[in-house]
Design an enzyme around this catalytic site. Sequence first.
Site, PDB file in Angstrom:
ATOM      1  N   GLU A  77       5.523  -1.423   8.686  1.00  0.00           N
ATOM      2  CA  GLU A  77       5.685   0.760   8.490  1.00  0.00           C
ATOM      3  C   GLU A  77       4.354   1.316   9.292  1.00  0.00           C
ATOM      4  O   GLU A  77       5.123   2.618   9.727  1.00  0.00           O
ATOM      5  CB  GLU A  77       4.753   0.697   6.779  1.00  0.00           C
ATOM      6  N   ARG A  92      -3.070  -3.386  -1.677  1.00  0.00           N
ATOM      7  CA  ARG A  92      -3.096  -2.846  -3.407  1.00  0.00           C
ATOM      8  C   ARG A  92      -1.821  -3.488  -4.472  1.00  0.00           C
ATOM      9  O   ARG A  92      -0.779  -4.694  -4.031  1.00  0.00           O
ATOM     10  CB  ARG A  92      -0.856  -1.996  -3.422  1.00  0.00           C
ATOM     11  N   HIS A 124       1.364 -11.281  -6.171  1.00  0.00           N
ATOM     12  CA  HIS A 124       0.464 -11.093  -5.804  1.00  0.00           C
ATOM     13  C   HIS A 124      -1.130 -11.815  -5.558  1.00  0.00           C
ATOM     14  O   HIS A 124      -1.055 -12.891  -6.009  1.00  0.00           O
ATOM     15  CB  HIS A 124       0.119  -9.515  -6.225  1.00  0.00           C
ATOM     16  N   ASP A 183       5.682  -4.405   3.467  1.00  0.00           N
ATOM     17  CA  ASP A 183       4.472  -4.277   2.492  1.00  0.00           C
ATOM     18  C   ASP A 183       5.223  -4.286   1.212  1.00  0.00           C
ATOM     19  O   ASP A 183       6.101  -4.107   0.367  1.00  0.00           O
ATOM     20  CB  ASP A 183       3.930  -3.268   1.960  1.00  0.00           C
ATOM     21  N   TYR A 209      -3.362  -8.154   1.568  1.00  0.00           N
ATOM     22  CA  TYR A 209      -2.855  -6.740   0.897  1.00  0.00           C
ATOM     23  C   TYR A 209      -3.617  -6.313  -0.538  1.00  0.00           C
ATOM     24  O   TYR A 209      -4.620  -6.766  -1.060  1.00  0.00           O
ATOM     25  CB  TYR A 209      -1.471  -6.882   0.737  1.00  0.00           C
ATOM     26  N   ASP A 259       5.490  -4.420  -1.783  1.00  0.00           N
ATOM     27  CA  ASP A 259       5.154  -3.987  -2.961  1.00  0.00           C
ATOM     28  C   ASP A 259       6.101  -2.832  -3.235  1.00  0.00           C
ATOM     29  O   ASP A 259       7.430  -2.883  -2.733  1.00  0.00           O
ATOM     30  CB  ASP A 259       4.049  -2.849  -2.934  1.00  0.00           C
ATOM     31  N   GLU A 270       6.719   0.512  -2.788  1.00  0.00           N
ATOM     32  CA  GLU A 270       6.927   0.811  -1.546  1.00  0.00           C
ATOM     33  C   GLU A 270       7.588   0.741  -0.494  1.00  0.00           C
ATOM     34  O   GLU A 270       8.314   0.538  -0.062  1.00  0.00           O
ATOM     35  CB  GLU A 270       5.744   2.102  -1.630  1.00  0.00           C
TER      36      GLU A 270
END
Length: 774
Positions: free
Chosen positions: A33, A323, A369, A106, A321, A108, A110
């Site tokens: 990203e 989130r 996660h 990432d 990470y 997740d 998104e």
Amino acid sequence: MATKKAKKKTAKRTAKRTATKTARKGGALVVVESPAKARTISKYLDSGYTVKATVGHLRDLPQRELGVDVDEGFAPKYVTIRGKGKQLAEIKRAAKKSNQVLLATDPDREGEAIAWHVAEQLDDGSKVRRVLFHEITKDAISEAIENPTDIDDQKVEAQQARRILDRLVGYKVSPLLWRSVKTGLSAGRVQTVALRIIVEREQAIRDFKPQEYWSIDAELEAKRKRFGAKLHKIDGKKLELHSEKDARAVVKAVKGKPFVVTAVQRKQRRRRPAPPFITSTLQQEAAKRLGFASRRTMRTAQQLYEGVEMGKQGAVGLITYMRTDSPRVAPIAIDAVREYVTTRYDERYLPAKPNVYRTKKSARAQEAHEAIRPTDVALAPEKIRKYLTGDLYKLYRLIWQRFVASQMMPAVYDTTTIDFDIDKYLFRATGSVMVFDGFHVLYADTKEAGEEQTFEDLAPVPALEKGDEAAVKKITPNQHFTEPPPRFSEASLVKELEANGIGRPSTYASIVSTLRERDYVRLENRRFNPTDLGETVTRVMVARFPDIFNVEFTSQMETELDKVEEGELGWQTVLQDFYGPFSKALESVDTAAMIREAHDVGEIEKEPCPTCGGKLTVKSGRFGPFVACSNYPECRYTKPLKGDKAPDKPTDEVCKECGAPMVIKAGRYGEFLACTQYPKCKHTRPIPLGVKCPKCGGELAQRRTRRGRSFYGCSNYPECDFSTWHRPVPDRCTECGNEGAEQRSTKARGEYRLCLKCGNEFSVEEAVADVAGK
């Protein structure tokens, strides 16, 4: 079945060999990203790899239309985001030259959506693979690249469902606010519920009626130590004293009586360490301990995750990470932290077995996660402090300490309760003493003002036994009044949102910042206060859509989105179940009723029209509600709603046409400068931003296109044609020293600056530091 499993294993091994072989050929493109993440990852890859950054999302729903075909299964229409064509073209060119494309966005929803959009834009999808890592370290990246997988369609569908839900609500409901309250307002599926929580708390504070009550404190002394005891019960019942008369009667009844110990209870209590941080608890603790807003916390955490320059080592990813809603920790990290505790502290501080923390989330979420932790526990905060800015150091230290403490022994307290029975009155003294500090040697949670005290907060009491007598120094009646519930702080609001299932950890920062940016709430003394506008929006939205903007419904929607990600529910089913009741609510909206809910129009409708004497009424227009004559079209009298028009603000600006002073006026597109000699002189111009044009030295100001879209241009137009879509701010460039930069922001990077003169990119922290140093 066995044959199928064997085939799957063979396919995985083949994919792994292919990925490694391709990498050795040097023909792999890695897509991430952000540029910062790209720089850190590049350090761990050989020269055959090319790393490109999307700089956030590349494609999204269009800005100026719904972009969702409701009648065709809610099919979304995706377009390339304005300004992202260059990044997309670069990625496409690099992909054509590569034998394999590894999407390393990432881990997740998104990130999965960004990866999916990139894959959709590439010609040869057969060479596209997904790689996942939760920390940017050499081992994690090598492991991910050697074990590529496919894009998680369920995660993509969950993100798509959320995006479409938010678009349907925002696109359909916001115009109702424009017509009934004020143009330019917005409503959001989740933000409006969060606003409702704040507004309802404010209403509870206003409605609260304090109740008087009294307590009785006895100041005692025994064994040369003073301590306090409180009246605990009367006749074995809960204490209830509602007047000074009642309190004085108790004091009179016990005055002169001996305070002899009738019971002593001793217990040993343990305080276990808190789990390592997840996103929500990191935001809460950073707000309480560091005073960080949620957005500041997440921006700083993102920098720590993506990599910080550390001298000869180059960029190093310092945390996992950020989130996540799982407190799970990888076994290798647990082994490392246990070894660190053994080395740094004596064996009493290390539990026999690792501390295990669980969440109520699904097994799939648990597996995917990790908690937020340092990537290398040996990198103690003090050891690397010279490489970190103030914010980076503070947050890294908080994360590091919490993680190390989470694998230490509990703190141990000896608690004592001493009872004194004086006739029917029971006085009780309680105290505690820490006998082993345990994890407190490194870390202790922070409490906000007003939070309830626990046994850890008690002072010690003397070692008394049954039959011992304490000397009475003073008995004091104290008046109190019950207090209303406190306004939400940033930490307590995040906790409330999490407890009610409103939004998800990754969205809390944007929810809070949106409410502030829209001027729906203001932060005063670190507590949220709803503005009049915020209360009006809540009143109108809840009255019209009571079943949409409520806590239970919004929480249910979040649960359903989780089920989409877990493959238990179809994304179109979720949208259809939502849209049916929502569309019916839209059809039943009465704009006139909304105006009445938003404004006090009773007095206006009593006034006669000053033009024809007819009856005045309030109508809805393109630019918001206004007062008009009911005899339209014969009478065309109109005026703004009372209170809508702000008073003119004087300025130091001078009219360029007549030399008269200029004032700030409010128009349909916002504020502007106008000549005080109007209507004699009709000169107007945009309000300057305090930033010089890099092309001619003129003043930059906000302007609008013919279609009403905002942009920023030079006040010397048409002589100077400089313009930009990004708001200029008077921040000094760290490279060339020019005082003027574009204010930019991406999901991956957060907010940053781009110099108007040389194009250098620099962080907000660097800009703030420069201002502080002046």
